[in-house]
Design an enzyme around this catalytic site. Sequence first.
Site, short mmCIF file in Angstrom:
data_model
loop_
_atom_site.label_atom_id
_atom_site.label_comp_id
_atom_site.label_asym_id
_atom_site.label_seq_id
_atom_site.Cartn_x
_atom_site.Cartn_y
_atom_site.Cartn_z
N HIS A 135 3.24 -2.66 -2.22
CA HIS A 135 3.44 -2.20 -3.59
C HIS A 135 2.21 -2.56 -4.40
O HIS A 135 1.64 -3.62 -4.21
CB HIS A 135 4.68 -2.86 -4.22
CG HIS A 135 5.19 -2.13 -5.41
ND1 HIS A 135 4.65 -2.31 -6.66
CD2 HIS A 135 6.16 -1.20 -5.53
CE1 HIS A 135 5.28 -1.52 -7.51
NE2 HIS A 135 6.19 -0.82 -6.85
N ASP A 186 12.03 1.17 -1.52
CA ASP A 186 12.42 2.33 -0.71
C ASP A 186 13.01 1.98 0.64
O ASP A 186 13.71 2.79 1.24
CB ASP A 186 11.22 3.26 -0.53
CG ASP A 186 10.88 3.95 -1.84
OD1 ASP A 186 11.79 4.54 -2.42
OD2 ASP A 186 9.74 3.84 -2.29
N1 COA Z 1 1.51 -0.27 5.71
C1 COA Z 1 0.32 -0.66 6.23
N2 COA Z 1 -0.71 -1.07 5.51
C2 COA Z 1 -0.57 -1.08 4.19
C3 COA Z 1 0.63 -0.68 3.56
C4 COA Z 1 1.68 -0.27 4.38
N3 COA Z 1 2.85 0.12 3.86
N4 COA Z 1 0.47 -0.80 2.23
C5 COA Z 1 -0.76 -1.24 2.01
N5 COA Z 1 -1.39 -1.41 3.19
C6 COA Z 1 -2.75 -1.92 3.40
C7 COA Z 1 -3.76 -0.80 3.30
O1 COA Z 1 -4.01 -0.20 4.54
C8 COA Z 1 -4.97 -1.55 2.78
O2 COA Z 1 -5.57 -2.19 3.87
P1 COA Z 1 -7.18 -2.38 3.93
O3 COA Z 1 -7.48 -3.43 2.90
O4 COA Z 1 -7.41 -2.80 5.33
O5 COA Z 1 -7.79 -1.06 3.59
C9 COA Z 1 -4.38 -2.64 1.89
O6 COA Z 1 -3.05 -2.84 2.38
C10 COA Z 1 -4.29 -2.23 0.43
O7 COA Z 1 -3.78 -0.90 0.36
P2 COA Z 1 -3.92 0.01 -0.92
O8 COA Z 1 -3.55 1.40 -0.55
O9 COA Z 1 -5.21 -0.23 -1.61
O10 COA Z 1 -2.80 -0.67 -1.81
P3 COA Z 1 -2.14 -0.03 -3.05
O11 COA Z 1 -1.81 -1.10 -3.99
O12 COA Z 1 -2.97 1.08 -3.59
O13 COA Z 1 -0.85 0.62 -2.35
C11 COA Z 1 1.17 1.60 -1.86
C12 COA Z 1 0.42 0.63 -2.78
C13 COA Z 1 2.63 1.60 -2.28
C14 COA Z 1 0.60 3.00 -2.04
C15 COA Z 1 1.02 1.15 -0.38
O14 COA Z 1 1.50 -0.16 -0.21
C16 COA Z 1 1.71 2.11 0.58
O15 COA Z 1 1.12 3.12 0.97
N6 COA Z 1 2.99 1.80 0.99
C17 COA Z 1 3.71 2.69 1.86
C18 COA Z 1 4.36 3.78 1.03
C19 COA Z 1 5.52 3.24 0.22
O16 COA Z 1 6.39 2.55 0.72
N7 COA Z 1 5.53 3.64 -1.05
C20 COA Z 1 6.59 3.28 -1.97
C21 COA Z 1 6.08 2.38 -3.04
S1 COA Z 1 7.42 1.79 -4.03
#
Ligand code: COA
Length: 389
Positions: free
Chosen positions: A269, A322
């Site tokens: 998140h 979720d």
């Molecule tokens: N599974 C695997 N790796 C994940 C992850 C996940 N669910 N969420 C984050 N990461 C990793 C990314 O690969 C990234 O790794 P890196 O540093 O090696 O590149 C790091 O964590 C940071 O990710 P980032 O996309 O910059 O974090 P964010 O704060 O922008 O992302 C989300 C937030 C929600 C988009 C992300 O956690 C995600 O994609 N989750 C899965 C989708 C989900 O459940 N969404 C509902 C949110 S309520």
Amino acid sequence: MTEQTLTASNEGAARKPQKAGLEGIVAATTAISNVDGQAGRLVYRGYDIHDLAHATTFEEIAYLLWFGYLPTQAELATLQASLLAQRQLPAQLLTILRDLPAGTAPMDALRTAVSAGGMYASVQGQPTIEQAIALTARFPLILATFHRLRQGLEVLEPRADLGYTANYLYLLTGREPGAEHVRGLDAYLVMLADHSMNASTFTARVVASTASDLASAVVAAICALKGPLHGGAADKAQEMLTAIGSAENAEPWIRATLTSGGRLMGFGHRAYKTTDPRAEELREMARHADPVGFTFARHVEELAVAILDEIKPGRRLYTNVDFYSAVLLSSGGIPVDLFTPTFAVARIAGWTAHILEQAANNRLIRPLAEYVGPNAQTFVPMEQRQERQ
Ligand code: COA
């Protein structure tokens, strides 16, 4: 004309700005809700989500978000009567829903219906609470109508003796839902009603800030919510649990997904760097609602959190709202492709509260972009341009 592959040049733009994804940027002041991502705390107008989750109904929470205070019995009754009065769809909307192509995704149906509804219902002009009530009342109706039509079933009339949540379940299934199912879904709707400056709410506020109308801002929010990185994740979390299939397959599946660069849906998140408080509540609800589904999901969760910590150390990735939503909604008989639309049935309250807040104290939201493209190029007239190889 020769066929050409169209490839855009995104050179340079792949370089992330300092605050990629606007992380850490304060885009508005709000008195509606607050997320403390370090402490894992969510409050609506100062009330802790753990206190509200099981002690209030969705209608009470909508009232709190819109008006700023918890309603008395009489105030709640007035809101319920207003919601009831708006629980109807214009005839043209029924035709639109009936004519949608086979296979239309429910979020697309919702977006289309809200957009079309905006044209002949009273949700244009300066945003008002009455408009927020009208749209909120219609969301469950649109989805249930669409769901029945796509199955070739008769569309049901809303029942005046059932509340917001019970009506949604009744209109979907044609059966009067049990009190426990209503309670479970109500708690879900309460917990998902608002979440500060999430992507869809920000989108709604950007549209509202241009002095556009409430229906347009809500359509934009629906478009943002449906993405799998936002509200679309609950469907994907369920698909992930189905794909894993068995407890033995969990560890190899998770490792294979992560090592191939995939993401685990329902984990991570932007704001929470500890477990999402809503996930804690939903975990307990899933434990009671579906003990078998819960045991499997809990096993996947424990493994996923440990393996994420091993493969992505320091990222602090935990279960988000979720993951257990998927288990809870499945156990309540909600079809997987209605998970995200059901999220929207809750979030419409928060979106509209934010649109009203934005409109009441508006300034156009217009940030900057850091330009990383080329400078000082020499213009070449069309007849002198070389074909690209
Ligand atoms: N599974 C695997 N790796 C994940 C992850 C996940 N669910 N969420 C984050 N990461 C990793 C990314 O690969 C990234 O790794 P890196 O540093 O090696 O590149 C790091 O964590 C940071 O990710 P980032 O996309 O910059 O974090 P964010 O704060 O922008 O992302 C989300 C937030 C929600 C988009 C992300 O956690 C995600 O994609 N989750 C899965 C989708 C989900 O459940 N969404 C509902 C949110 S309520």
